[in-house]
Design a protein around this motif. Structure first.
Motif, PDB file in Angstrom:
ATOM      1  N   HIS A 298       0.859  -1.175   0.000  1.00  0.00           N
ATOM      2  CA  HIS A 298       0.000   0.000   0.000  1.00  0.00           C
ATOM      3  C   HIS A 298       0.896   1.227   0.000  1.00  0.00           C
ATOM      4  N   PRO A 299       0.578   2.231  -0.803  1.00  0.00           N
ATOM      5  CA  PRO A 299       1.471   3.401  -0.886  1.00  0.00           C
ATOM      6  C   PRO A 299       1.553   4.212   0.395  1.00  0.00           C
ATOM      7  N   GLU A 300       0.541   4.099   1.254  1.00  0.00           N
ATOM      8  CA  GLU A 300       0.543   4.912   2.468  1.00  0.00           C
ATOM      9  C   GLU A 300       0.499   4.026   3.712  1.00  0.00           C
ATOM     10  N   ARG A 301       1.286   4.422   4.718  1.00  0.00           N
ATOM     11  CA  ARG A 301       1.277   3.747   6.008  1.00  0.00           C
ATOM     12  C   ARG A 301       0.301   4.462   6.938  1.00  0.00           C
ATOM     13  N   HIS A 302      -0.487   3.699   7.670  1.00  0.00           N
ATOM     14  CA  HIS A 302      -1.391   4.309   8.656  1.00  0.00           C
ATOM     15  C   HIS A 302      -1.421   3.431   9.897  1.00  0.00           C
ATOM     16  N   THR A 303      -0.785   3.913  10.954  1.00  0.00           N
ATOM     17  CA  THR A 303      -0.672   3.141  12.187  1.00  0.00           C
ATOM     18  C   THR A 303      -1.854   3.407  13.111  1.00  0.00           C
ATOM     19  N   VAL A 304      -2.402   2.345  13.656  1.00  0.00           N
ATOM     20  CA  VAL A 304      -3.482   2.449  14.641  1.00  0.00           C
ATOM     21  C   VAL A 304      -3.043   1.692  15.897  1.00  0.00           C
ATOM     22  N   VAL A 305      -3.656   2.028  17.028  1.00  0.00           N
ATOM     23  CA  VAL A 305      -3.272   1.405  18.301  1.00  0.00           C
ATOM     24  C   VAL A 305      -4.525   1.013  19.090  1.00  0.00           C
ATOM     25  N   PRO A 306      -5.220  -0.047  18.685  1.00  0.00           N
ATOM     26  CA  PRO A 306      -6.358  -0.495  19.506  1.00  0.00           C
ATOM     27  C   PRO A 306      -5.861  -0.929  20.881  1.00  0.00           C
ATOM     28  N   THR A 307      -6.621  -0.582  21.904  1.00  0.00           N
ATOM     29  CA  THR A 307      -6.194  -0.822  23.287  1.00  0.00           C
ATOM     30  C   THR A 307      -7.384  -1.252  24.136  1.00  0.00           C
ATOM     31  N   PHE A 308      -7.150  -2.165  25.053  1.00  0.00           N
ATOM     32  CA  PHE A 308      -8.165  -2.436  26.063  1.00  0.00           C
ATOM     33  C   PHE A 308      -7.478  -2.553  27.423  1.00  0.00           C
ATOM     34  N   SER A 309      -8.232  -2.238  28.468  1.00  0.00           N
ATOM     35  CA  SER A 309      -7.706  -2.343  29.822  1.00  0.00           C
ATOM     36  C   SER A 309      -8.663  -3.184  30.657  1.00  0.00           C
ATOM     37  N   ILE A 310      -8.115  -3.837  31.673  1.00  0.00           N
ATOM     38  CA  ILE A 310      -8.881  -4.697  32.560  1.00  0.00           C
ATOM     39  C   ILE A 310      -9.073  -3.977  33.895  1.00  0.00           C
ATOM     40  N   PRO A 311     -10.293  -3.904  34.424  1.00  0.00           N
ATOM     41  CA  PRO A 311     -10.519  -3.220  35.700  1.00  0.00           C
ATOM     42  C   PRO A 311      -9.618  -3.742  36.815  1.00  0.00           C
ATOM     43  N   HIS A 312      -9.435  -2.903  37.825  1.00  0.00           N
ATOM     44  CA  HIS A 312      -8.506  -3.197  38.916  1.00  0.00           C
ATOM     45  C   HIS A 312      -8.799  -4.536  39.594  1.00  0.00           C
ATOM     46  N   SER A 313     -10.046  -4.770  39.958  1.00  0.00           N
ATOM     47  CA  SER A 313     -10.385  -5.998  40.684  1.00  0.00           C
ATOM     48  C   SER A 313     -10.126  -7.232  39.831  1.00  0.00           C
ATOM     49  N   ARG A 314     -10.456  -7.143  38.556  1.00  0.00           N
ATOM     50  CA  ARG A 314     -10.243  -8.278  37.666  1.00  0.00           C
ATOM     51  C   ARG A 314      -8.746  -8.492  37.400  1.00  0.00           C
ATOM     52  N   THR A 315      -7.994  -7.402  37.294  1.00  0.00           N
ATOM     53  CA  THR A 315      -6.542  -7.520  37.113  1.00  0.00           C
ATOM     54  C   THR A 315      -5.916  -8.216  38.304  1.00  0.00           C
ATOM     55  N   LYS A 316      -6.392  -7.882  39.490  1.00  0.00           N
ATOM     56  CA  LYS A 316      -5.883  -8.515  40.709  1.00  0.00           C
ATOM     57  C   LYS A 316      -6.120 -10.019  40.673  1.00  0.00           C
ATOM     58  N   ALA A 317      -7.295 -10.414  40.192  1.00  0.00           N
ATOM     59  CA  ALA A 317      -7.617 -11.839  40.095  1.00  0.00           C
ATOM     60  C   ALA A 317      -6.732 -12.519  39.042  1.00  0.00           C
ATOM     61  N   ILE A 318      -6.448 -11.798  37.943  1.00  0.00           N
ATOM     62  CA  ILE A 318      -5.588 -12.348  36.890  1.00  0.00           C
ATOM     63  C   ILE A 318      -4.178 -12.570  37.425  1.00  0.00           C
ATOM     64  N   LEU A 319      -3.657 -11.600  38.158  1.00  0.00           N
ATOM     65  CA  LEU A 319      -2.328 -11.737  38.742  1.00  0.00           C
ATOM     66  C   LEU A 319      -2.264 -12.946  39.670  1.00  0.00           C
ATOM     67  N   LYS A 320      -3.304 -13.123  40.455  1.00  0.00           N
ATOM     68  CA  LYS A 320      -3.354 -14.256  41.379  1.00  0.00           C
ATOM     69  C   LYS A 320      -3.379 -15.577  40.605  1.00  0.00           C
ATOM     70  N   LYS A 321      -4.159 -15.609  39.521  1.00  0.00           N
ATOM     71  CA  LYS A 321      -4.264 -16.838  38.735  1.00  0.00           C
ATOM     72  C   LYS A 321      -2.934 -17.174  38.067  1.00  0.00           C
ATOM     73  N   CYS A 322      -2.253 -16.153  37.538  1.00  0.00           N
ATOM     74  CA  CYS A 322      -0.948 -16.379  36.910  1.00  0.00           C
ATOM     75  C   CYS A 322       0.049 -16.919  37.939  1.00  0.00           C
ATOM     76  N   LYS A 323       0.018 -16.360  39.128  1.00  0.00           N
ATOM     77  CA  LYS A 323       0.929 -16.809  40.182  1.00  0.00           C
ATOM     78  C   LYS A 323       0.669 -18.264  40.534  1.00  0.00           C
ATOM     79  N   GLU A 324      -0.598 -18.635  40.613  1.00  0.00           N
ATOM     80  CA  GLU A 324      -0.945 -20.025  40.921  1.00  0.00           C
ATOM     81  C   GLU A 324      -0.440 -20.978  39.838  1.00  0.00           C
ATOM     82  N   GLN A 325      -0.369 -20.470  38.600  1.00  0.00           N
ATOM     83  CA  GLN A 325       0.109 -21.296  37.487  1.00  0.00           C
ATOM     84  C   GLN A 325       1.623 -21.216  37.312  1.00  0.00           C
ATOM     85  N   GLY A 326       2.266 -20.418  38.162  1.00  0.00           N
ATOM     86  CA  GLY A 326       3.723 -20.341  38.126  1.00  0.00           C
ATOM     87  C   GLY A 326       4.289 -19.500  37.010  1.00  0.00           C
ATOM     88  N   VAL A 327       3.513 -18.530  36.512  1.00  0.00           N
ATOM     89  CA  VAL A 327       3.985 -17.673  35.421  1.00  0.00           C
ATOM     90  C   VAL A 327       3.654 -16.218  35.731  1.00  0.00           C
TER      91      VAL A 327
END
Length: 563
Positions: A298-327
């Motif tokens: 394509h002759p022109e470059r066009h960069t986009v940055v789709p982003t999503f964030s996880i709420p604080h409480s859910r992030t805390k649960a994700i961190l805990k789950k990763c730790k339980e899995q050893g990663v």
């Protein structure tokens, strides 16, 4: 290659205009100080040749860091921001340096020491801009608009107050269930808090992500700390005086050393050097990656940055789950990309997917002995200190036990990442890779220039010098393409000391770079207690719909496996 860009640069202020500027916006800089320090002094110039790693970033690298925050207007006035910006540019010379290219293997940093406090302020002011754009407008302009940075401007600061946030933070719209303003909203209105966006722009060859985020933390620490404008001006005077007040030339240590020079001195043993070379060649020949996103021209470059964030409480649960899995979350994100791509069925199942990421090399540096005061004065963290490692995972999924497979892949990613960081040959591999990347950068740069001039001629086939591969058993050629790069920044709340700038409330962080055609990079980090994942890519450089489908699968995998 277009190494010098004709960019719109603010015109320099005349002496009279600048004195008027200082008197009007920085009243704590007295006339006596201005007149005394405006005397003309002979310029003191320092220069250093770029190392191979810096040179490999020289052409395509223009990174940015966006931070959204609320703050009282008094803390974000141009005068105050300019002083803080000037202080940090004195502490980190590469931010106010320039680049001069003599040849493809001789590109140099040039640093002209500021002759006075006025000169330091003028330089900071010329590289500071105030706008009324939104976050998305700021980022899109930087990624897809005219170039902000050039060989003469290696860093730039943009402060924006969106037009719809000129009034202090308003209360939410009243509703039957919510008719009164909360205590927080009342406090925001009474304190005059406004929404601001900060965009820090810097050439990537100046430093890596660690430097960029540490700088942002220091910037907010000065801007939102307890110092008055007068205190900051006194601090600026002191910063200039201890470095340049005596107007003496210092032979070394002003410009940070190259990555290659900061690593331990190479062995003088010819046997060890040969062994290190063989190790590098073997490590490169073992890389196997057969998955790539289908691209399109394509002759022109066009960069986009789709982003999503996880709420604080859910992030805390994700961190805990990763730790339980050893990663860590970082290892889990490798698995997310791997499973997301495999579910799309985008490539041959028998060929694995290879992904690459950056490796922080600062722990491997060998610091030269210096006097404590001198080291503290010139020990800038703005330098490039990253290498690369690869994670290779299968490109098929079993019919059942998807979750077990996901966590197994995450543990594989963790093991491969740790193996790269702890490898006994990490320093020698870094040197060899730097040489290889530098050689490629010089060749590509020369080819780009010749193509622009219409003088490029494909090189004639020449016999290749003997290599390690010549003494190994013959093997069928295998692909070694990378599917995607991951920039895994970890827990940024460990970098940002929010308590040191209590009046400034950071709430959004987006990072990335102005990329070349057909480029792609996924970012993952935690900030303000939330997990953030973003994908910067050239939407014109890939087959329509493929990246969008991959991004959808990434979100699905995060939801399904991380919780």
């Amino acid at each position: 290659m277009s190494l010098r860009y004709g960019l719109p640069t603010p015109p320099p202020l005349s002496n009279e205009e600048y004195k008027e500027y200082v008197d009007s916006v920085i009243p704590c800089a007295s006339k006596s100080t201005v007149n005394h320090q405006s005397r003309k002094e002979p310029a003191i110039r320092y220069e250093r040749k770029m190392g191979d790693t810096e040179l490999s970033y020289f052409l395509p690298s223009r990174q940015y860091l966006h931070l959204g925050f609320h703050a009282p207007e008094r803390l974000v006035r141009r005068a105050r921001v300019c002083i803080v910006w000037a202080i940090l540019r004195l502490r980190h010379p590469l931010l106010s340096a320039s680049v001069e290219m003599h040849d493809y293997d001789d590109v140099r940093f040039l640093y002209d020491a500021p002759s006075s406090v006025d000169a330091a302020l003028a330089s900071a002011n010329a590289n500071l801009e105030y706008r009324a754009d939104t976050k998305d407008e700021l980022i899109d302009s930087y990624l897809n608009g005219s170039r902000t940075l050039s060989n003469e401007r290696l860093s730039y600061l943009v402060v924006s107050q969106p037009a719809d946030s000129i009034m202090p933070t308003p209360p939410r719209t009243p509703s039957p269930s919510r008719t009164a303003r909360t205590n927080t909203e009342v406090a925001q209105s009474e304190s005059g808090e406004y929404q601001y966006d900060l965009l820090i722009c810097a050439m990537h060859f100046l430093g890596d992500g660690m430097a960029l985020h540490q700088f942002a933390n220091d910037f907010f620490g000065l801007l939102g700390g307890e110092h008055s404008d007068e205190d900051l001006t006194d601090m600026l005077r002191l910063e200039w005086d201890v470095r340049w007040g005596t107007n003496t030339y210092r032979s070394d240590g002003i410009i940070p050393a190259t990555l290659e020079d900061s690593l331990p001195v190479p062995s003088t043993s010819s046997f060890r050097r040969a062994a290190e070379h063989v190790d590098f060649q073997l490590s490169q020949s073992s890389l196997l990656g057969g998955q790539t996103f289908p691209k399109q021209k394509h002759p022109e470059r066009h960069t986009v940055v789709p982003t999503f964030s996880i709420p604080h409480s859910r992030t805390k649960a994700i961190l805990k789950k990763c730790k339980e899995q050893g990663v860590s979350i970082s290892a889990a994100l490798f698995a997310v990309c791997n499973v997301a791509w495999a579910r799309m069925g985008g490539g041959k199942k028998e060929l694995p997917a290879m992904m690459y990421s950056a490796l922080n090399l600062r722990p491997y540096f060998a610091r030269a002995s210096q006097k404590v005061a001198e080291k503290a004065l010139w020990d800038s963290y703005w330098f490039l200190a990253i290498g690369y490692f690869n994670v290779v995972l299968p490109n098929f999924l079993p019919a059942g036990a998807q979750e077990a497979t996901f966590w197994h892949r995450a543990r594989q990613a963790k093991a491969q990442s740790a193996g790269a960081a702890k490898n006994r040959f990490i320093v020698s591999r870094t040197r060899e890779m730097a040489k290889e990347r530098g050689t490629r950068a010089r060749a590509w740069g020369k080819e780009d220039d010749e193509r622009e001039r219409g003088t490029w001629v494909p090189p004639a086939d020449t016999p290749k010098p003997p290599s390690v591969k010549d003494i190994l058993p013959a093997r069928a050629p295998v692909p070694s393409a990378a599917l995607i790069g991951l920039s895994l920044l970890g827990n940024l709340d460990g970098t940002y000391a929010h308590a040191t700038f209590p009046a400034i409330k950071l709430h959004t962080l987006t990072t990335g770079s102005r990329q070349r055609h057909g480029a792609m990079l996924l970012f993952g980090y935690t900030f303000k207690g939330k997990l953030w994942v973003s994908l910067g890519y050239d939407e014109n450089g890939f087959k329509e719909g493929v990246v969008e489908r991959f991004w959808e699968e990434v979100e699905n995998c995060v939801e399904e496996f991380l919780g």
